[in-house]
Structures are given as C-alpha cells and as structure tokens.
Motif scaffolding. Structure first.
Motif, PDB file in Angstrom:
ATOM      1  N   THR A  83       0.808  -1.227   0.000  1.00 41.34           N
ATOM      2  CA  THR A  83       0.000   0.000   0.000  1.00 41.34           C
ATOM      3  C   THR A  83       0.840   1.277   0.000  1.00 41.34           C
ATOM      4  OG1 THR A  83      -0.151  -0.052   2.414  1.00 41.34           O
ATOM      5  CG2 THR A  83      -1.960  -1.078   1.174  1.00 41.34           C
ATOM      6  N   SER A  84       2.112   1.171   0.363  1.00 37.47           N
ATOM      7  CA  SER A  84       2.957   2.366   0.380  1.00 37.47           C
ATOM      8  C   SER A  84       3.875   2.441  -0.841  1.00 37.47           C
ATOM      9  CB  SER A  84       3.784   2.437   1.666  1.00 37.47           C
ATOM     10  OG  SER A  84       4.615   1.311   1.776  1.00 37.47           O
ATOM     11  N   PHE A  85       3.705   1.505  -1.788  1.00 35.08           N
ATOM     12  CA  PHE A  85       4.442   1.505  -3.057  1.00 35.08           C
ATOM     13  C   PHE A  85       5.953   1.618  -2.867  1.00 35.08           C
ATOM     14  CE2 PHE A  85       0.415   3.715  -4.792  1.00 35.08           C
ATOM     15  CZ  PHE A  85      -0.241   2.501  -4.907  1.00 35.08           C
ATOM     16  N   LYS A  86       6.475   1.008  -1.826  1.00 36.43           N
ATOM     17  CA  LYS A  86       7.919   1.067  -1.543  1.00 36.43           C
ATOM     18  C   LYS A  86       8.660   0.052  -2.402  1.00 36.43           C
ATOM     19  CE  LYS A  86       7.964   3.692   2.337  1.00 36.43           C
ATOM     20  NZ  LYS A  86       7.607   5.016   2.004  1.00 36.43           N
ATOM     21  N   PRO A  87       9.796   0.456  -2.978  1.00 33.91           N
ATOM     22  CA  PRO A  87      10.600  -0.512  -3.726  1.00 33.91           C
ATOM     23  C   PRO A  87      11.399  -1.395  -2.767  1.00 33.91           C
ATOM     24  CG  PRO A  87      11.638   1.650  -3.762  1.00 33.91           C
ATOM     25  CD  PRO A  87      10.335   1.806  -3.020  1.00 33.91           C
ATOM     26  N   ASP A  88      11.711  -2.577  -3.203  1.00 32.49           N
ATOM     27  CA  ASP A  88      12.616  -3.480  -2.477  1.00 32.49           C
ATOM     28  C   ASP A  88      12.190  -3.817  -1.050  1.00 32.49           C
ATOM     29  OD1 ASP A  88      14.254  -3.401  -4.746  1.00 32.49           O
ATOM     30  OD2 ASP A  88      15.257  -1.598  -4.027  1.00 32.49           O
ATOM     31  N   ASN A  89      10.891  -3.992  -0.816  1.00 36.83           N
ATOM     32  CA  ASN A  89      10.456  -4.385   0.524  1.00 36.83           C
ATOM     33  C   ASN A  89       9.809  -5.776   0.527  1.00 36.83           C
ATOM     34  OD1 ASN A  89       8.039  -3.825  -0.705  1.00 36.83           O
ATOM     35  ND2 ASN A  89       7.317  -2.381   0.829  1.00 36.83           N
ATOM     36  N   ASN A  90       9.963  -6.506  -0.591  1.00 37.57           N
ATOM     37  CA  ASN A  90       9.442  -7.859  -0.716  1.00 37.57           C
ATOM     38  C   ASN A  90       7.916  -7.921  -0.770  1.00 37.57           C
ATOM     39  OD1 ASN A  90      10.432 -10.340  -1.352  1.00 37.57           O
ATOM     40  ND2 ASN A  90      10.516 -11.080   0.748  1.00 37.57           N
ATOM     41  N   LEU A  91       7.271  -6.763  -0.909  1.00 33.54           N
ATOM     42  CA  LEU A  91       5.838  -6.663  -1.148  1.00 33.54           C
ATOM     43  C   LEU A  91       5.682  -6.043  -2.536  1.00 33.54           C
ATOM     44  CD1 LEU A  91       4.734  -5.116   2.268  1.00 33.54           C
ATOM     45  CD2 LEU A  91       4.712  -7.530   1.616  1.00 33.54           C
ATOM     46  N   PHE A  92       4.520  -6.204  -3.141  1.00 31.27           N
ATOM     47  CA  PHE A  92       4.335  -5.696  -4.498  1.00 31.27           C
ATOM     48  C   PHE A  92       2.991  -5.018  -4.677  1.00 31.27           C
ATOM     49  CE2 PHE A  92       7.278  -9.239  -4.877  1.00 31.27           C
ATOM     50  CZ  PHE A  92       8.289  -8.678  -5.647  1.00 31.27           C
ATOM     51  N   TYR A  93       2.963  -3.994  -5.508  1.00 33.37           N
ATOM     52  CA  TYR A  93       1.725  -3.439  -6.059  1.00 33.37           C
ATOM     53  C   TYR A  93       1.688  -3.891  -7.518  1.00 33.37           C
ATOM     54  CZ  TYR A  93       5.023   0.279  -7.389  1.00 33.37           C
ATOM     55  OH  TYR A  93       6.099   0.976  -7.865  1.00 33.37           O
ATOM     56  N   CYS A  94       0.587  -3.677  -8.215  1.00 36.40           N
ATOM     57  CA  CYS A  94       0.347  -4.346  -9.497  1.00 36.40           C
ATOM     58  C   CYS A  94       1.438  -4.133 -10.543  1.00 36.40           C
ATOM     59  CB  CYS A  94      -1.020  -3.968 -10.056  1.00 36.40           C
ATOM     60  SG  CYS A  94      -1.224  -2.237 -10.540  1.00 36.40           S
ATOM     61  N   SER A  95       1.781  -2.906 -10.841  1.00 37.60           N
ATOM     62  CA  SER A  95       2.767  -2.658 -11.900  1.00 37.60           C
ATOM     63  C   SER A  95       4.181  -3.033 -11.459  1.00 37.60           C
ATOM     64  CB  SER A  95       2.699  -1.203 -12.374  1.00 37.60           C
ATOM     65  OG  SER A  95       2.543  -0.319 -11.298  1.00 37.60           O
ATOM     66  N   GLU A  96       4.466  -2.916 -10.180  1.00 42.55           N
ATOM     67  CA  GLU A  96       5.767  -3.337  -9.665  1.00 42.55           C
ATOM     68  C   GLU A  96       5.931  -4.851  -9.836  1.00 42.55           C
ATOM     69  OE1 GLU A  96       8.397  -2.945  -5.564  1.00 42.55           O
ATOM     70  OE2 GLU A  96       6.231  -3.268  -5.413  1.00 42.55           O
ATOM     71  N   LEU A  97       4.852  -5.599  -9.624  1.00 37.59           N
ATOM     72  CA  LEU A  97       4.881  -7.056  -9.779  1.00 37.59           C
ATOM     73  C   LEU A  97       5.274  -7.430 -11.214  1.00 37.59           C
ATOM     74  CD1 LEU A  97       4.288  -9.950  -8.755  1.00 37.59           C
ATOM     75  CD2 LEU A  97       1.900  -9.566  -9.447  1.00 37.59           C
ATOM     76  N   ILE A  98       4.631  -6.810 -12.188  1.00 35.64           N
ATOM     77  CA  ILE A  98       4.949  -7.084 -13.594  1.00 35.64           C
ATOM     78  C   ILE A  98       6.400  -6.715 -13.890  1.00 35.64           C
ATOM     79  CG2 ILE A  98       4.509  -6.308 -15.955  1.00 35.64           C
ATOM     80  CD1 ILE A  98       1.540  -6.098 -15.186  1.00 35.64           C
TER      81      ILE A  98
END
Length: 192
Positions: free
Chosen positions: A121-136
C-alpha cells in the motif's frame, strides 16, 4: 471543498479523454497467452488517485498465466493471487481491458513463490511486497532479464491535491515507483 471539485472535474476530463484513446487497443481474449500483460480501469478506492496522478485511465494491471485449460491473471490486490481472466475483466470499469505482449515466443512465468504476499500500500521498492505494476516489472526483470521501463520518482507524477493522502499512506515523494501506464507505454511492449 473547491480543491475537491476541481480535482473531480479534471479527473473526469482526463479519464474520458484517455478512455477514448485506449478503447481502440482492446484485443480478443482468445489471442492472450502466458506472459501477456492486461490492464483495466479499476473500481478500487485508490483508482481515481492513480488515474489523476498518472493522467491515464489505466489504474490496474496483471500478467496472464495459463493454468489447466484456463487463463488467469496474476495480480496484486489485497494479496498476490491468481484471478480467473473473466473475473478480472468483470471487475474493470465497463468490463473494458487492454493487453500488451513483451515476448512473442511461448514463456512460462514462475509465480508460486509470490502467491499470498501482501499488497504494498505504500508503493515502496525493495520491501518484498508488491503493487500491481511493480509485480509485472519485477517478473520481467528477474525472470526474463527485461527492464520494461525505468522507475520514476513519485514527484514526477501529477500530485496537485494528493500530497496529504500520499503522506498518510507513507509514500515519500522521492521514492521510486512504476505505474500501469508506464508499463503500457513501454517500448518493450507491443499490441497483440
């Protein structure tokens, strides 16, 4: 009150204009294959803010997965999950969707290790969590060695009236992000 009204009017104009632009890009579902990218205008609470910030009607995306005899969308929503293609399409505004292809030859996406991770939810890079476009972006970079596009700073997007909401979600204006429209417009993707 005045800012909200101006924001609403601008959003409607942008969405209508961009919605017309993307309507011609819709393809037939029977042409989709694993690894293709699918986009729509989400009905989520955050969708209008993504549309406004990116000046795009596209606010959500996923990657096509072939499983059994069906097509699914690997997407980041509450958790990373596989969603039947038709269910993904039905959730989009007006059931409209658009697709792009990166690799013409058959591909196999490795995704099981990603399933169940929480949405970022915070759109942070490199935190091992993903938002939709980051996942792709992550899948194509790590599995196929393709950087679909460069990350941008949050401050590179249109943020008038959004800074308070961004702070509330822990989003820093200098952090790197990638939006659905950035991937859609990538020179490494093409229409199907």
């Amino acid at each position: 009150m005045k800012k909200k009204k101006v924001f609403g009017i601008l959003l409607v104009i942008v969405v209508l204009f961009l919605g017309i632009k993307y309507c011609s890009g819709q393809t037939s579902a029977d042409k989709l294959k694993e690894g293709d990218l699918i986009f729509h205008t989400s009905k989520s609470e955050q969708s209008p803010f993504i549309q406004y910030a990116t000046m795009s009607a596209l606010s959500h995306c996923g990657i096509i997965i072939e499983k059994g005899n069906g097509l699914y969308v690997l997407e980041a929503t509450g958790k990373l999950k596989l969603t039947p293609l038709q269910e993904f399409i039905n959730r989009g505004k007006g059931k409209q969707w658009w697709a792009k292809r990166v690799i013409d030859k058959p591909v196999k996406v490795k995704y099981s290790h990603l399933l169940g991770r929480r949405y970022d939810t915070s759109f942070k890079p490199d935190n091992n969590l993903f938002y939709c476009s980051e996942l792709i972006h992550h899948i194509y970079q790590t599995q196929f060695g393709i950087e679909l596009c460069k990350y941008k700073k949050v401050s590179d997007y249109h943020l008038t009236g959004l800074k308070k909401k961004l702070r509330q979600r822990g989003i820093n204006l200098n952090q790197n992000v990638v939006a659905p429209i950035d991937i859609y417009n990538s020179k490494k993707t093409h229409s199907i």
